[in-house]
Design a protein around this motif. Sequence first.
Motif, PDB file in Angstrom:
ATOM      1  N   LEU A  20       0.813  -1.205   0.031  1.00  0.00           N
ATOM      2  CA  LEU A  20       0.011   0.027  -0.053  1.00  0.00           C
ATOM      3  C   LEU A  20       0.836   1.224   0.063  1.00  0.00           C
ATOM      4  CD1 LEU A  20      -2.656   1.368  -0.071  1.00  0.00           C
ATOM      5  CD2 LEU A  20      -2.671   0.991   2.416  1.00  0.00           C
ATOM      6  N   GLU A  67      -6.415  -9.940  16.465  1.00  0.00           N
ATOM      7  CA  GLU A  67      -6.321  -8.734  17.014  1.00  0.00           C
ATOM      8  C   GLU A  67      -5.129  -7.997  16.118  1.00  0.00           C
ATOM      9  OE1 GLU A  67      -5.952  -9.942  20.775  1.00  0.00           O
ATOM     10  OE2 GLU A  67      -8.125  -9.811  21.100  1.00  0.00           O
ATOM     11  N   ALA A  68      -3.889  -8.769  15.980  1.00  0.00           N
ATOM     12  CA  ALA A  68      -2.893  -8.234  15.103  1.00  0.00           C
ATOM     13  C   ALA A  68      -3.457  -7.505  13.792  1.00  0.00           C
ATOM     14  CB  ALA A  68      -2.046  -9.112  14.540  1.00  0.00           C
ATOM     15  N   GLN A  69      -4.369  -8.201  13.025  1.00  0.00           N
ATOM     16  CA  GLN A  69      -4.970  -7.819  11.893  1.00  0.00           C
ATOM     17  C   GLN A  69      -5.814  -6.470  12.161  1.00  0.00           C
ATOM     18  OE1 GLN A  69      -7.130 -11.189  10.378  1.00  0.00           O
ATOM     19  NE2 GLN A  69      -5.341 -11.807   9.056  1.00  0.00           N
ATOM     20  N   PHE A 111      -5.560  -4.341  14.766  1.00  0.00           N
ATOM     21  CA  PHE A 111      -4.632  -3.199  14.984  1.00  0.00           C
ATOM     22  C   PHE A 111      -3.995  -2.738  13.898  1.00  0.00           C
ATOM     23  CE2 PHE A 111      -3.559  -2.774  19.513  1.00  0.00           C
ATOM     24  CZ  PHE A 111      -4.290  -3.579  20.266  1.00  0.00           C
ATOM     25  N   GLN A 112      -3.531  -3.700  12.961  1.00  0.00           N
ATOM     26  CA  GLN A 112      -2.822  -3.327  11.553  1.00  0.00           C
ATOM     27  C   GLN A 112      -3.903  -2.357  10.791  1.00  0.00           C
ATOM     28  OE1 GLN A 112      -0.512  -6.661  10.412  1.00  0.00           O
ATOM     29  NE2 GLN A 112      -0.178  -5.635   8.370  1.00  0.00           N
ATOM     30  N   ALA A 161      -4.216   0.930  12.046  1.00  0.00           N
ATOM     31  CA  ALA A 161      -3.090   1.722  11.563  1.00  0.00           C
ATOM     32  C   ALA A 161      -3.139   2.228  10.176  1.00  0.00           C
ATOM     33  CB  ALA A 161      -1.747   1.076  11.917  1.00  0.00           C
ATOM     34  N   GLU A 162      -3.463   1.347   9.229  1.00  0.00           N
ATOM     35  CA  GLU A 162      -3.790   1.728   8.198  1.00  0.00           C
ATOM     36  C   GLU A 162      -4.683   2.895   7.761  1.00  0.00           C
ATOM     37  OE1 GLU A 162      -4.317  -1.472   5.222  1.00  0.00           O
ATOM     38  OE2 GLU A 162      -5.730  -0.406   4.093  1.00  0.00           O
ATOM     39  N   ARG A 201      -5.691   5.300  10.176  1.00  0.00           N
ATOM     40  CA  ARG A 201      -4.853   6.388  10.489  1.00  0.00           C
ATOM     41  C   ARG A 201      -3.712   6.705   9.694  1.00  0.00           C
ATOM     42  NH1 ARG A 201      -3.092   4.021  15.235  1.00  0.00           N
ATOM     43  NH2 ARG A 201      -5.007   3.207  15.950  1.00  0.00           N
ATOM     44  N   TRP A 202      -3.175   6.212   9.036  1.00  0.00           N
ATOM     45  CA  TRP A 202      -2.233   6.585   8.156  1.00  0.00           C
ATOM     46  C   TRP A 202      -2.841   7.387   6.737  1.00  0.00           C
ATOM     47  CZ3 TRP A 202      -0.724   4.501   3.115  1.00  0.00           C
ATOM     48  CH2 TRP A 202       0.749   5.053   2.652  1.00  0.00           C
ATOM     49  N   HIS A 207      -3.823  10.558   7.622  1.00  0.00           N
ATOM     50  CA  HIS A 207      -2.838  11.277   7.495  1.00  0.00           C
ATOM     51  C   HIS A 207      -2.380  11.896   6.002  1.00  0.00           C
ATOM     52  CE1 HIS A 207       1.248  12.862   8.986  1.00  0.00           C
ATOM     53  NE2 HIS A 207       1.541  12.116   8.168  1.00  0.00           N
ATOM     54  N   VAL A 208      -2.503  10.733   5.335  1.00  0.00           N
ATOM     55  CA  VAL A 208      -1.579  10.836   3.967  1.00  0.00           C
ATOM     56  C   VAL A 208      -3.069  12.028   3.090  1.00  0.00           C
ATOM     57  CG1 VAL A 208      -1.676  10.009   1.556  1.00  0.00           C
ATOM     58  CG2 VAL A 208      -0.768   8.722   3.497  1.00  0.00           C
ATOM     59  N   ILE A 211      -5.842  -2.529  -2.058  1.00  0.00           N
ATOM     60  CA  ILE A 211      -4.765  -3.428  -1.636  1.00  0.00           C
ATOM     61  C   ILE A 211      -5.642  -4.340  -0.433  1.00  0.00           C
ATOM     62  CG2 ILE A 211      -2.950  -4.126  -0.487  1.00  0.00           C
ATOM     63  CD1 ILE A 211      -2.157  -2.864  -3.065  1.00  0.00           C
ATOM     64  N   GLN A 216      -6.400  -7.327   2.083  1.00  0.00           N
ATOM     65  CA  GLN A 216      -5.665  -8.359   3.275  1.00  0.00           C
ATOM     66  C   GLN A 216      -5.189  -9.768   2.494  1.00  0.00           C
ATOM     67  OE1 GLN A 216      -5.799  -6.928   6.252  1.00  0.00           O
ATOM     68  NE2 GLN A 216      -4.113  -8.402   7.137  1.00  0.00           N
ATOM     69  N   ARG A 264      -1.665 -10.009   1.218  1.00  0.00           N
ATOM     70  CA  ARG A 264      -0.478  -9.496   1.531  1.00  0.00           C
ATOM     71  C   ARG A 264       0.075 -10.582   2.187  1.00  0.00           C
ATOM     72  NH1 ARG A 264      -2.974  -4.186   4.773  1.00  0.00           N
ATOM     73  NH2 ARG A 264      -3.184  -3.050   2.925  1.00  0.00           N
ATOM     74  N   ASP A 278       1.909 -12.181   8.161  1.00  0.00           N
ATOM     75  CA  ASP A 278       2.507 -11.399   9.201  1.00  0.00           C
ATOM     76  C   ASP A 278       3.378 -12.158  10.232  1.00  0.00           C
ATOM     77  OD1 ASP A 278       3.205  -9.925  11.430  1.00  0.00           O
ATOM     78  OD2 ASP A 278       1.365  -8.725  11.628  1.00  0.00           O
ATOM     79  N   ALA A 332       3.040 -11.860  13.918  1.00  0.00           N
ATOM     80  CA  ALA A 332       1.776 -12.570  14.443  1.00  0.00           C
ATOM     81  C   ALA A 332       2.056 -14.102  14.361  1.00  0.00           C
ATOM     82  CB  ALA A 332       0.678 -11.919  13.643  1.00  0.00           C
ATOM     83  N   LEU A 345       5.974   9.938   3.111  1.00  0.00           N
ATOM     84  CA  LEU A 345       4.702   9.011   3.106  1.00  0.00           C
ATOM     85  C   LEU A 345       5.170   7.749   3.664  1.00  0.00           C
ATOM     86  CD1 LEU A 345       2.467  10.272   0.306  1.00  0.00           C
ATOM     87  CD2 LEU A 345       2.386  10.879   2.625  1.00  0.00           C
ATOM     88  N   PHE A 362       3.735   4.560  11.416  1.00  0.00           N
ATOM     89  CA  PHE A 362       2.405   3.932  12.157  1.00  0.00           C
ATOM     90  C   PHE A 362       2.325   2.643  12.344  1.00  0.00           C
ATOM     91  CE2 PHE A 362      -0.914   7.364  11.638  1.00  0.00           C
ATOM     92  CZ  PHE A 362      -0.132   8.382  11.135  1.00  0.00           C
ATOM     93  N   ALA A 420       1.658   0.742  15.744  1.00  0.00           N
ATOM     94  CA  ALA A 420       0.930  -0.416  15.942  1.00  0.00           C
ATOM     95  C   ALA A 420       1.259  -1.564  16.613  1.00  0.00           C
ATOM     96  CB  ALA A 420       0.070  -0.618  14.414  1.00  0.00           C
ATOM     97  N   TRP A 442       0.012  -3.509  19.834  1.00  0.00           N
ATOM     98  CA  TRP A 442      -0.577  -5.022  19.766  1.00  0.00           C
ATOM     99  C   TRP A 442       0.357  -5.720  20.764  1.00  0.00           C
ATOM    100  CZ3 TRP A 442       2.145  -9.344  17.597  1.00  0.00           C
ATOM    101  CH2 TRP A 442       1.114 -10.534  17.596  1.00  0.00           C
TER     102      TRP A 442
END
Lengths: 171, 171
Positions: free
Chosen positions: A94, A146-148, A150-151, A154-155, A157-158, A161-162, B84, B86, B89, B92, B95, B143, B150, B154, B158
């Motif tokens: 991304l 939960e990892a997914q 949180f990710q 974060a995405e 939020r980013w 920001h972008v 994009i 999940q 990708r 992780d 994780a 960016l 970010f 995260a 986590w």
Amino acid sequence: MSVKHGILALLRDRPGYGYQLRAEFEESTGSTWPVNIGQVYTTLGRLERDGLVAKTGEDAEGHVIYEITESGARELADWFARPITQAQRPRDELAMKLALAVTVPGVDVAVLVQTQREHAQSTLQELTRLKVRAAAPHLAWSLVLEAQIFQAEAEIRWLDHVEERVCRTNG
Amino acid sequence: MSVKHGILALLRDRPGYGYQLRAEFEESTGSTWPVNIGQVYTTLGRLERDGLVAKTGEDAEGHVIYEITESGARELADWFARPITQAQRPRDELAMKLALAVTVPGVDVAVLVQTQREHAQSTLQELTRLKVRAAAPHLAWSLVLEAQIFQAEAEIRWLDHVEERVCRTNG
DNA sequence: GCCGTATGTATACCGAGTATGCACCGCCGC
DNA sequence: GCGGCGGTGCATACTCGGTATACATACGGC
């Protein structure tokens, strides 16, 4: 990398064979990541080649049984002791896409961000729904979930920001 | 996936050759991700095979020039329009590692989390330092950097969460 | 003149991941 | 009983992303 060490970790607990290892592997990650059976065999082949596991022959049912070697146990312990670094991770698709989008002409970055955020938000909702619904959650499974989450957060939020940065730049 | 579309995006702007495309690609992502030159050529080969780019011959200096085809431009537009997901990708790694750690016996999860968090925190500091120090930041570069920030945040959040859950489970 | 470096193309190789082929076995319906 | 079907189990072929390396040319400094 991960399947390799996953197999090592499972074999340290006890010897096993390909098909069984796949099932245990998927179960240990809460069936979040399907593993192709072929990959298990090729990985076992490489592990054997490198002396990290060894064939011990066949069990009563004729399964090809592998066990971990001393060298394999050492490698596994090292892996658990070593933190996962940024360098080991693959490129962030991304971030890459957005970096390209702001670089090459003719891409509507605002629309791209908008589309991606909508997608991320619906993913987040889906994940949250899954988490809430889980009756008797398996620990490993819920950690992965939960990892997914949180990710995904974060995405989003980013992306916010972008959007702010790109809009400010443009006007 | 990303190198493929990166090359397409650069070629949509204007035709180019391998070596030059690598430089442009790295520059467009703020030199965050080094790309092996060999990969550029193999990717160009596959793109040509699939009809997404075409050789136009050589320029005055003898460089092998590629240009994007109509089909390639369509694929590129599709890629920019598609979010994009999940599924695209890779696993992780972290994780996965933790899911394994809580599943197989004999792993000190608390230590693992602690080590990983220390590492993540120092990474975060390093990234922040880079960001602050940047005199005239390239938009794409910053960016990408912020995406990493970010993500590191995260990860730390986590890990805190995991620690709390695992400790509660154990005691 | 010669060495080191940058530019430029191409190929060999490896690991991760997918698809597929092949065999065996047990179950279920006819 | 037997023929299909699905689950179990092993193995190989293949693609793709990524790295290392070979090889050639040009250019600048000693």
